[in-house]
Design an enzyme around this catalytic site. Structure first.
Site, PDB file in Angstrom:
ATOM      1  N   LYS A 120       0.842  -1.186   0.000  1.00 18.24           N
ATOM      2  CA  LYS A 120       0.000   0.000   0.000  1.00 18.24           C
ATOM      3  C   LYS A 120       0.879   1.238   0.000  1.00 18.24           C
ATOM      4  CE  LYS A 120      -4.531   0.886   0.523  1.00 18.24           C
ATOM      5  NZ  LYS A 120      -5.524   0.087  -0.213  1.00 18.24           N
ATOM      6  N   THR A 180      -4.150  -5.038   1.085  1.00 18.42           N
ATOM      7  CA  THR A 180      -3.439  -3.778   1.297  1.00 18.42           C
ATOM      8  C   THR A 180      -4.276  -2.841   2.163  1.00 18.42           C
ATOM      9  OG1 THR A 180      -4.292  -2.699  -0.710  1.00 18.42           O
ATOM     10  CG2 THR A 180      -2.304  -4.044  -0.940  1.00 18.42           C
ATOM     11  N   ASP A 181      -5.586  -3.018   2.136  1.00 18.05           N
ATOM     12  CA  ASP A 181      -6.438  -2.230   3.022  1.00 18.05           C
ATOM     13  C   ASP A 181      -6.115  -2.520   4.492  1.00 18.05           C
ATOM     14  OD1 ASP A 181      -8.980  -0.459   3.082  1.00 18.05           O
ATOM     15  OD2 ASP A 181      -9.436  -2.089   4.485  1.00 18.05           O
ATOM     16  N   PHE A 185      32.672  25.598 -13.223  1.00 17.52           N
ATOM     17  CA  PHE A 185      32.700  24.361 -14.021  1.00 17.52           C
ATOM     18  C   PHE A 185      33.607  24.620 -15.222  1.00 17.52           C
ATOM     19  CE2 PHE A 185      30.365  21.250 -16.936  1.00 17.52           C
ATOM     20  CZ  PHE A 185      31.013  20.153 -16.410  1.00 17.52           C
ATOM     21  N   ARG A 242      29.408  30.544 -11.144  1.00 15.51           N
ATOM     22  CA  ARG A 242      28.039  30.298 -11.594  1.00 15.51           C
ATOM     23  C   ARG A 242      27.147  30.066 -10.376  1.00 15.51           C
ATOM     24  NH1 ARG A 242      27.783  23.928 -13.732  1.00 15.51           N
ATOM     25  NH2 ARG A 242      28.516  23.009 -11.791  1.00 15.51           N
ATOM     26  N   GLN A 248      29.484  17.015  -9.140  1.00 12.21           N
ATOM     27  CA  GLN A 248      30.057  15.769  -8.619  1.00 12.21           C
ATOM     28  C   GLN A 248      31.013  16.057  -7.461  1.00 12.21           C
ATOM     29  OE1 GLN A 248      29.601  16.497 -11.851  1.00 12.21           O
ATOM     30  NE2 GLN A 248      29.445  14.642 -13.127  1.00 12.21           N
ATOM     31  N   ASN A 265      21.093  19.043 -11.270  1.00 18.47           N
ATOM     32  CA  ASN A 265      21.595  20.406 -11.507  1.00 18.47           C
ATOM     33  C   ASN A 265      20.462  21.241 -12.098  1.00 18.47           C
ATOM     34  OD1 ASN A 265      23.130  22.645 -11.937  1.00 18.47           O
ATOM     35  ND2 ASN A 265      24.731  21.633 -13.130  1.00 18.47           N
ATOM     36  N   HIS A 312      19.500  24.256 -13.483  1.00 20.57           N
ATOM     37  CA  HIS A 312      20.273  25.344 -14.062  1.00 20.57           C
ATOM     38  C   HIS A 312      19.605  26.701 -13.904  1.00 20.57           C
ATOM     39  CE1 HIS A 312      22.543  22.065 -15.782  1.00 20.57           C
ATOM     40  NE2 HIS A 312      21.444  21.599 -16.357  1.00 20.57           N
TER      41      HIS A 312
END
Lengths: 279, 279, 279, 279
Positions: B11, B56-57, B157, B174, B217, B243, B245
């Site tokens: 569930k 599942t109930d 980067f 950046r 990374q 990322n 941007h």
């Protein structure tokens, strides 16, 4: 031939981040802007004559240009600057509306102190501003969207109409959760907008927290009353307070009691309560 | 005849609010639970024999019953209680997984002090816990989903591969925004889970805020290293840092410069960076 | 020092529309691509050396370049072309995965005939393909995400375990709704992918429509069996079929009966059933 | 003391599935209903007196009861029945609005023929109806939300205003994609609503497909004109057509041309164009 009644066009979801770099810290601001123009654009609709149309792409560029040329903070001023720019350069428009949403970015703390250039977003609530009007004058409104708040005491709902399809049980003690959206209209366009916004928000939160709520309507009114009483700069306020039900779970079939302790929060269906309060 | 390889059922999205009423204040907790069973269920799949299937109930009901019978806080303990309950009563299952997400509800302040029974939700980040394993033993993991953080300094980067389709410009400055999801594995099942969780989170935020980032990374690794170095209770950590941007707007066509000030935040496309660090 | 276990990076949500203009009609295709690389990237993580990193921005550009240089249809071939391109130019990667989602755009009909250059999107279901592997070989999988289907007959759920927390009523006649996600693995990489995909989908729909369902698991297995039996090109299939419950409304308190006629469709909680079937 | 201006309350997102079981087939209908009341509710807001308040929970129950007692199809009639029921039993209300959204469930085909009790959902478009008014009279409107359509020919945008911030290039050949929302007002309340709805929709699709579009506004007007010209039952129509931009990818830096073939579909920012056309 059909005639055009009210029409408008513009650009929505123009997203912008501005970083202001101070020697000791950076300020970060994220906003999303919508711009809508009204005017006599019949020739565009009827015959495809675009000579009176400022492209929505240009509206978007203008947001970035003005953000570079002046402050984005407070958004109520940025919105007025945008409005004045567009009215100045575009005789073809008669009315416009600028809607701005500002994201909440809080400074991250390192060793107990706020770090100067790192931020965390908190939501889903966003601060809002709307600048609207014609060449005679602009109104400035501010607000908040989707502030999710919940109180676990001082909320009941009793004494309502019972018709043949009514099954709801009366209660003097329930959870009261809502995603509050408010928009209030200022009486002036030159206020210390950040301070006033914070003061109004404190009024909203204090009323919600302390009110002895007999219904969502009852608390909505108290919130509006508190804002109008505590802030002479505010002329009126529109409040929307959906009732996001937290249902008491029936544990009896499981052999357990449930003294107002275990609930299922639900998104649908939900109550819808909205009202405008004026002086 | 096709054979069943790995299969599981259970569930999802079982939502629960628990209110604990102290004399001076209420505590509010909201969680969402998922329960998944593994075992020999071939006869159900192949011939529709449900005699080995717990509905599942019933799993959902069990969440509410155990929340009434014992604490939901911390979620790592609640999850273990659920796991032990299900193993005890269900010889047909060989493995299970309990996933819990906890919403952040902060107390609303009135006149500068936290109010005892009013709360505001903050997101989209949620605290998570996963209890998984078989009858030989359960592992306890904890984490956070979708913590949206952004730093405006100490991120670059450069020095990457340039192939014929590379158009990205190298930059030493950046914006670095991400929606961090982390899941770390504990070495023990009886820790002071709330304290450890907060300590790990401080490590994550401090690393993100102070790291001189040469790539996503590079920072992901530093975060993982900081968590493992600072928390002997943590055996390994999985980090996902898309990322998100923020693109520098080219204002030159508008006759303006843009000294790393005006950006467009974007949701798509986004970089995807994920790694698992182990001792 | 912590060591890197499994790690990968790439670009997600690269969206692309390609229009192929034939004399008598246009073909429209919309896809969203995700690319993930694995390899020895330790120096990037540990010391910020990006010399082995192809920017994810370049991955995005490559999707657009290859879409211009060759067909995007079928997506299984486009994905293989992308994979081969990346392996060819990037000795540093050892494994990769290309995931593609294709939107369903149907031609709009005018006066009963399909119009040549106007399309309507239908969803939320999307066709999917995954190309994954290393330099030794790539596997090709195809599938569908979120096909929302519902049957109003031939579905029951009885004979399951009853424990002290079980309150669900057994029924031989219930609604069975699901958002089916399937992913099947092909034995070869050079099939008539569009035809095979359609054949597999007919098998899935026929099984779902005609099966006498004794449980979600029971029907999931029948669907998988039908696909494997009817399609020798398919080696295995992974099926996920959340049980999106439609709850019978108890109208008795309103003085009305409800002979399996009026239901509340719900999104949460939901059952989760998933299994992989192999030959 | 502040006074209440416009206020309303009700229930939103009341979801309902109705199955009508014919000997040879089942009919399936899924709707979502919103009910909003207006009236003199001041005493509730101001003093917490709920004696004039019908609980929103009762509104929800009423939807289920009336769905059991009569047809849900067509939704324009179901909405009128709800409105009349509420007006009859609730003298305290002066105005109300019923909004209904209907999901598109198409029959699944098996061996080329529609199967009698299996359905697939198609969206995100939904059919809508609104019944609104006071005790003097109700208006009936119908419409569609979020029909995503795109044309690859006969769309340009030229001859617009160029100001100093305009960078958009004029084009006589662009993609034109939108998520069309329309709401039209009927002159009568007793029409063959399903047939008229389909006829209006054919008019919308035919106009969109065949119009030589010089702007979004130009096509929006043509659609509205087509609906009003072709359907005397329709008094006015409100059209909203956001411009979901598909941007031509600049492949020149990759050494490739792009003859209107490769595009990036985007969700934000988007143009917003809306207008109401009246006879």
């Amino acid at each position: 031939m059909p005639s055009l009644a009210r029409n408008r066009y513009g650009k929505s979801r123009v997203r912008l981040v501005k970083v202001v770099r101070h020697p000791d810290r950076h300020d970060l601001q994220e906003v999303m802007v919508q711009i809508l123009f009204e005017g006599d654009f019949d020739s565009c609709y009827v015959s495809g004559d675009n000579s009176r149309i400022l492209p929505t792409d240009t509206m978007k560029n203008t947001v970035y240009a003005l953000a570079r040329q002046g402050p984005v903070d407070p958004i109520e001023v940025f919105g007025q600057n945008l409005a004045q720019h567009f009215f100045r350069g575009n005789p073809q428009i008669t009315r416009l509306e600028i809607d701005i949403e500002e994201t909440f970015w809080h400074r991250v703390h390192v060793d107990g102190s706020p770090q100067g250039s790192t931020f965390q977003k908190h939501g889903p609530h966003v601060r809002t501003a709307t600048i609207a009007g014609d060449r005679e004058g602009l109104t400035v409104s501010a607000g908040i969207n989707e502030m999710i708040i919940l109180k676990t005491s001082d909320s009941g709902f009793e004494g309502y109409i019972h018709d043949p399809f009514t099954t709801l049980r009366e209660t003097s003690d329930r959870l009261f959760g809502t995603a509050l959206t408010a928009k209030w209209l200022y009486s002036r366009s030159d206020l210390p907008f950040n301070d006033v916004w914070s003061k109004v928000m404190r009024g909203i939160q204090t009323s919600f927290a302390t009110h002895k709520s007999l219904s969502v309507q009852h608390t909505l009114y108290d919130i509006g009353r508190a804002v109008l009483d505590g802030n002479p700069e505010v002329d009126e306020i529109l409040l929307s307070m959906p009732n996001k039900h937290c249902l008491l779970v029936d544990l009896a079939p499981l052999g357990l009691d449930n003294p107002n302790e275990i609930f299922v929060p639900t998104d649908e269906p939900h109550g819808s309560i909205e009202a405008r309060l004026v002086r």
